[in-house]
Design an enzyme around this catalytic site. Structure first.
Site, PDB file in Angstrom:
ATOM      1  N   ASP A   1       0.821  -1.226   0.000  1.00 37.50           N
ATOM      2  CA  ASP A   1       0.000   0.000   0.000  1.00 37.50           C
ATOM      3  C   ASP A   1       0.850   1.269   0.000  1.00 37.50           C
ATOM      4  OD1 ASP A   1      -2.414  -1.593   0.326  1.00 37.50           O
ATOM      5  OD2 ASP A   1      -1.824  -1.815   2.419  1.00 37.50           O
TER       6      ASP A   1
ATOM      7  N   HIS B   1      -3.873  -1.977  -6.855  1.00 35.64           N
ATOM      8  CA  HIS B   1      -3.179  -0.732  -7.168  1.00 35.64           C
ATOM      9  C   HIS B   1      -4.218   0.296  -7.589  1.00 35.64           C
ATOM     10  CE1 HIS B   1       1.095  -2.506  -8.031  1.00 35.64           C
ATOM     11  NE2 HIS B   1       0.704  -2.636  -6.792  1.00 35.64           N
TER      12      HIS B   1
END
Length: 434
Positions: free
Chosen positions: A13, A41
């Site tokens: 992340d 993503h």
């Protein structure tokens, strides 16, 4: 400029999707090399938000080729859903997306095994996404997995599928975790999936190596982060694939000698999703402030991320494993309103102070972070795209991270949009990206 790996230096992340999307235009091909649809993503292009879980972010760049390498495990339903979403948004996929014939196929039985085993008594809860990724990799390592090439050979697939699923049912029933599956209907559905993906399947190792030999450049896009790597992460609170730089070679079939550099992506702070040790997790309200300012909620699960302060020993550890040439620091703007920014410079275990990552979870859970505080800047950095325009204290913070980690900060992200990015002139990052 050459062939570059871009990967996460923390627990995932970190903002890799934006960075890959931004610089994909400078490469001919973007290749994913590990993971499955458990890692998302997120890329913003104007008002449009794209969450890509299997397809490389580079698909959003016109004329660029996207490769799903052999190191991935693929749920065909998830992949086709992603393809349909992209095509509905006007993104051309056919002719630009290539899928490895050696990637492994994920089935509903894998999800069944993961959901049930995660909740079994005595089992350590890892905090998985329950998408069946781990059990699919288990089958791969145990040499009983079904690959994309197998799926495309109907006769062979049917025989292999019957054998594998029979074993799955026996195991699930023995463990008391069986839930009813219509195996014939699933088989028929997967045969239909096979026909839809068939035009995109090839030997992607040959495709990539031929492209490199002809002078084309490849960006290797990592999913998750190094601290979730099956070998080098906080085991057992890790993923089931090689999320470090070595995985780019094994997950695509491209030799290490053809890699020009490795770029690590790190937040200006740190986050983690799910269980596992997190030495610098902030519990005093600062973690909540970071979460709200940074919108720290999982792209795939929506779960709130655990938030904390930058961890220097962790970054040095991941830099050593991956050989980072340069760092990308993302979400600098999230720290704009903090008067003081703690940075962990070492750990204390009992009466010992250590600067290296402990190898076991038991030791990691005992560490106390040793902090140094860096002055905040209390000025907005949001959207700044020139290094010289950053507040002096923000520059000092970045310099502090460079000095402590031993890795240059060659790129800084100050917002979610493509143009909210700083590339430092003369940096190793600039020379690798071109």
């Amino acid at each position: 400029m050459g062939n570059v790996i871009i990967l996460g230096s923390q627990w995932g992340d970190e903002g890799k999707g934006k960075i890959v999307d931004l610089f994909a235009e400078r490469f001919d091909i973007v290749a994913r090399y590990q993971g499955g649809h458990n890692a998302g993503h997120t890329v913003f292009i104007g008002e449009k938000k794209f969450v890509l879980k299997l397809i490389p972010s580079g698909i959003l760049r016109p004329g660029k080729k996207a490769v799903i390498g052999n190191g991935l495990v693929i749920d065909p339903a998830a992949l086709l859903s992603e393809i349909d979403t992209l095509q509905a948004a006007g993104v051309p996929v056919m002719g630009n997306l290539f899928i490895s014939n050696r990637a492994h196929v994920l089935f509903p039985a894998h999800r069944m095994m993961e959901k049930m085993s995660e909740g079994r008594e005595g089992r350590v809860s890892i905090g998985t996404t329950s998408r069946g990724i781990g059990p699919c990799y288990e089958d791969k390592i145990a040499r009983r997995g079904i690959r994309i090439a197998d799926l495309l050979d109907t006769e062979f697939f049917r025989a292999q599928y019957a054998s594998v699923m029979e074993e799955k049912v026996l195991i699930a029933k023995a463990l008391g975790i069986y839930s009813e599956l219509d195996l014939r209907a699933i088989r028929d559905e997967y045969e239909a999936f096979a026909e839809r993906i068939r035009p995109m399947v090839c030997d992607t190792s040959v495709l990539l190596n031929d492209a490199i030999r002809s002078g084309k450049t490849v960006m290797f896009e990592g999913a998750q982060g190094t601290m979730l790597d099956i070998d080098h992460g906080t085991y057992p609170f890790v993923t089931s694939s090689s999320a470090s730089a070595g995985g780019a070679c094994t997950g695509t079939g491209v030799a290490p000698t053809r890699i020009s550099g490795v770029l690590g992506v790190s937040k200006a702070y740190i986050t983690r999703v799910g269980g596992g040790p997190f030495p610098t997790e902030a519990f005093d309200g600062a973690g909540d402030r970071i979460r709200e300012r940074g919108k720290e909620f999982g792209a795939v699960t929506g779960r709130p991320r655990r938030c904390g302060w930058f961890d220097v020993p962790l970054l040095r550890y991941t830099a050593n494993i991956n050989g980072f040439d340069s760092l990308v620091i993302t979400k600098l703007d999230v720290l704009d309103e903090f008067d003081q920014i703690p940075v962990c410079v070492s750990y204390r275990i009992g009466n010992r102070e250590v600067v290296d990552m402990p190898p076991t979870v038991a030791e990691m859970e005992k560490v106390e972070p040793v902090y140094e505080c860096v002055p905040g800047w209390n000025t907005s950095t949001f959207g700044i795209s020139q290094f010289g325009e950053l507040p002096a204290k923000a520059k000092e913070y970045l310099a502090y991270l460079e000095n402590r980690t031993g890795v240059e900060v060659g790129c800084v992200s100050t917002g979610p949009e493509r143009n909210q990015t700083i590339v430092r002139a003369g940096s190793r990052f600039e020379s690798l990206i071109g």
